[in-house]
Design an enzyme around this catalytic site. Structure first.
Site, PDB file in Angstrom:
ATOM      1  N   LYS A 186       0.036   2.818   2.964  1.00 26.98           N
ATOM      2  CA  LYS A 186      -0.040   2.194   4.217  1.00 26.98           C
ATOM      3  C   LYS A 186       1.177   2.966   5.326  1.00 26.98           C
ATOM      4  CE  LYS A 186       2.385  -0.364   1.286  1.00 26.98           C
ATOM      5  NZ  LYS A 186       2.587  -1.675   0.339  1.00 26.98           N
ATOM      6  N   GLY A 228       7.683  -6.503  -9.335  1.00 23.16           N
ATOM      7  CA  GLY A 228       6.890  -5.420  -9.017  1.00 23.16           C
ATOM      8  C   GLY A 228       5.989  -5.414  -7.786  1.00 23.16           C
ATOM      9  N   VAL A 232      -3.851  -2.305   2.569  1.00 19.17           N
ATOM     10  CA  VAL A 232      -3.690  -3.585   3.009  1.00 19.17           C
ATOM     11  C   VAL A 232      -3.816  -4.698   2.291  1.00 19.17           C
ATOM     12  CG1 VAL A 232      -4.128  -5.083   5.456  1.00 19.17           C
ATOM     13  CG2 VAL A 232      -4.189  -2.477   5.467  1.00 19.17           C
ATOM     14  N   GLY A 279      -3.367  -6.269  -0.765  1.00 15.59           N
ATOM     15  CA  GLY A 279      -3.527  -5.961  -2.022  1.00 15.59           C
ATOM     16  C   GLY A 279      -5.051  -5.834  -2.717  1.00 15.59           C
ATOM     17  N   ALA A 302      -1.250  13.486 -11.997  1.00 15.32           N
ATOM     18  CA  ALA A 302      -0.079  14.167 -11.802  1.00 15.32           C
ATOM     19  C   ALA A 302       1.221  12.923 -11.810  1.00 15.32           C
ATOM     20  CB  ALA A 302       0.052  14.628 -10.211  1.00 15.32           C
ATOM     21  N   ILE A 339      -7.278  -8.172  -1.774  1.00 17.03           N
ATOM     22  CA  ILE A 339      -8.215  -8.808  -0.661  1.00 17.03           C
ATOM     23  C   ILE A 339      -9.066  -7.528  -0.066  1.00 17.03           C
ATOM     24  CG2 ILE A 339      -8.496 -10.341   1.437  1.00 17.03           C
ATOM     25  CD1 ILE A 339      -5.686 -11.278   0.812  1.00 17.03           C
ATOM     26  N   GLU A 362       8.443  -3.079  -2.203  1.00 16.53           N
ATOM     27  CA  GLU A 362       8.439  -1.717  -2.032  1.00 16.53           C
ATOM     28  C   GLU A 362       9.845  -0.908  -2.727  1.00 16.53           C
ATOM     29  OE1 GLU A 362       5.713  -0.114  -0.028  1.00 16.53           O
ATOM     30  OE2 GLU A 362       5.337  -2.003  -0.873  1.00 16.53           O
ATOM     31  N   LYS A 413       0.863  -2.116   7.998  1.00 21.76           N
ATOM     32  CA  LYS A 413      -0.590  -2.842   7.435  1.00 21.76           C
ATOM     33  C   LYS A 413      -1.144  -3.414   8.894  1.00 21.76           C
ATOM     34  CE  LYS A 413       1.228  -4.177   3.015  1.00 21.76           C
ATOM     35  NZ  LYS A 413       1.583  -5.295   2.358  1.00 21.76           N
TER      36      LYS A 413
HETATM   37  N1  HSE Z   1       5.657  -4.604  -0.932  1.00 17.82           N
HETATM   38  C1  HSE Z   1       4.348  -5.187  -0.723  1.00 17.82           C
HETATM   39  C2  HSE Z   1       4.132  -6.514  -0.445  1.00 17.82           C
HETATM   40  C3  HSE Z   1       3.109  -4.284  -1.868  1.00 17.82           C
HETATM   41  O1  HSE Z   1       4.904  -7.215  -0.951  1.00 17.82           O
HETATM   42  O2  HSE Z   1       3.407  -7.015  -0.030  1.00 17.82           O
HETATM   43  C4  HSE Z   1       1.892  -4.509  -1.413  1.00 17.82           C
HETATM   44  O3  HSE Z   1       1.597  -3.700  -0.009  1.00 17.82           O
END
Ligand code: HSE
Length: 421
Positions: free
Chosen positions: A95, A177, A122, A124, A33, A126, A180, A195
């Site tokens: 999250k 990137g 939470v 990335g 989607a 890890i 948020e 988180k």
């Molecule tokens: N914006 C978040 C960060 C992305 O910078 O940690 C990962 O959750």
């Protein structure tokens, strides 16, 4: 199929053979989607897979697992609950949604006996969710100290190492990137708070209400603070701190924190995240890795997909979050104890330090160190104090009284200190 979705598709395709060998079956992408069919995504996807209606994924009985990476609120909740009601296993990295609606989502998961996996929510890449849920299943978690927002860690690192300003560092994090869609959440502590709520809920078996946690961001941290902290032997990090005391009462807070330069978390720089978890059996453990970005987050989504596929083969009784009643209360914020760094701007004349010390002494708050950097004669000067353990209520009262002294020229700045003692 945004940043992370495109990464998941790319790596599922690239590592298809490896996954097939390890899982013993093929993960097939049936439908994707998207909001905009024409958008370039940097991956080659057959147009037949795409739809602009996420409802199409729910309506297709051949789809067994739904990956929610829309990062929305109402729409994502409808997708997730709709998938659960139809018996489709859910993988999500949302999250904010879990922090706010985790209780509702896992009640539905339990009712319909459908797992919900959320490793990507939470830190990335890890594997902290799996570790707390599975590897530490026999441990009471005594504490978690985490650098859990990559963007703010990137900003603090760049301000400290390259001396660049806050705005420039944030623009770089956005271009990479990491940030948020609403970068305010990265810098005001909101994303780290989401988180921390998820981690605390998982560690203590009840969904922690957002209004029971204390959250501050890095917006007010200046190059002066970074420099003074360094002189005192500290580094400033946005830290999530989660603890349980002997009575089972928990505290959850997110705020900029001075941590000793020698502590391992002090050397976690750039977009990297790290979590120090202390369990009553295992003792100290440390997790480190990239906390944001397409590839590391995709790695976690793919791990959840593999687990979801395994759950299809052999159903389980843990639906991703197992509530229990061994903990359940949060310490009121005013009672949380910490150490503090104070930066005051004061008149440069004799007797000022005595007045400030008098206020603190009157409130029974001890000073562990004090220094005053050189300044031009006649100009207001900085006065830096490090305060022994005191409650939030005590320090709030001290700041009010100190701020009202005529010799104090600006609103006092306070940053908490964590010595891991
Ligand atoms: N914006 C978040 C960060 C992305 O910078 O940690 C990962 O959750």
């Amino acid at each position: 199929m945004g940043n992370v979705g495109a990464g998941v598709f790319k790596h599922l395709t690239q590592n298809r053979a490896l996954l097939r060998e390890r899982l013993g079956y093929e993960l097939e992408v049936k439908r994707i989607a998207v909001r905009d069919l024409a958008k370039a995504r940097g991956v080659s996807v057959s147009g037949e897979l795409l739809t602009t209606r996420w409802e199409d994924l729910l309506d297709d009985p051949a789809i067994q697992i739904v990956v929610e990476l829309m990062g929305q609120k109402d729409e994502s909740l409808r997708l997730i609950l709709g998938a659960i009601e139809r018996g489709k296993i859910v993988v999500t990295g949302n999250k904010a949604l879990l922090a706010e609606h985790g209780r509702e989502i896992f009640e539905a998961a339990t009712k319909y006996k459908v797992p919900v996996f959320f490793e990507a929510a939470v830190a990335g890449g890890i594997p902290i969710i799996k570790s707390i849920r599975e590897a530490f299943i026999g441990n009471h978690i005594r504490s978690i100290h985490g650098i859990i927002n990559g963007t703010s860690n990137y900003i603090l690192t760049q301000m400290c190492e390259r001396g660049i300003g806050f705005t420039e560092a944030l623009a770089e994090a956005q271009a990479a990137g990491y940030a948020e869609a609403d970068p305010a959440l990265d810098v005001n502590g909101g994303d780290a708070a989401h988180k921390a709520i998820i981690l605390a809920s998982l560690a203590y078996g009840f969904w922690v209400p957002g209004d029971k946690i204390h959250v501050e961001g890095i917006e007010h941290i200046t190059a002066h603070d970074i420099c003074f902290a360094r002189k005192l032997g500290y580094t400033i990090k946005l830290l999530g701190i989660i603890k349980a005391d002997a009575s089972g009462e928990i505290e959850v807070r997110v705020h900029p924190t001075l941590i000793p330069e020698k502590h391992v978390l002090a050397s976690v720089n750039g977009v990297f995240n790290a979590l120090a978890v202390h369990g009553d059996i295992v003792g100290d453990t440390l997790f480190y890795g990239r906390g944001a970005g397409q590839d590391p987050t995709s790695s976690s989504v793919i791990a959840d997909l593999a687990e979801a596929a395994a759950a299809l083969q052999s159903p389980r009784s843990n639906y991703g979050f197992m509530p229990h009643g061994l903990y359940g209360t949060c310490k009121p914020i005013a009672e949380i104890v910490s150490e503090y760094y104070l930066r005051l701007t004061v008149e440069d004349r004799p007797g000022v330090i005595a007045q400030v010390a008098g206020v603190l002494g009157g409130l029974n708050i001890g000073i562990s160190s004090i220094f005053q950097p050189e300044s031009s004669e006649g100009e207001p000067v900085s006065l830096i104090l490090v305060i022994h353990k005191a409650t939030n209520a005590q320090i709030a009262s001290a700041l009010e009284k100190i701020g009202a002294l005529p010799c104090v020229k600006k609103t006092p700045r306070m940053i908490r200190v964590e010595n891991f003692a």
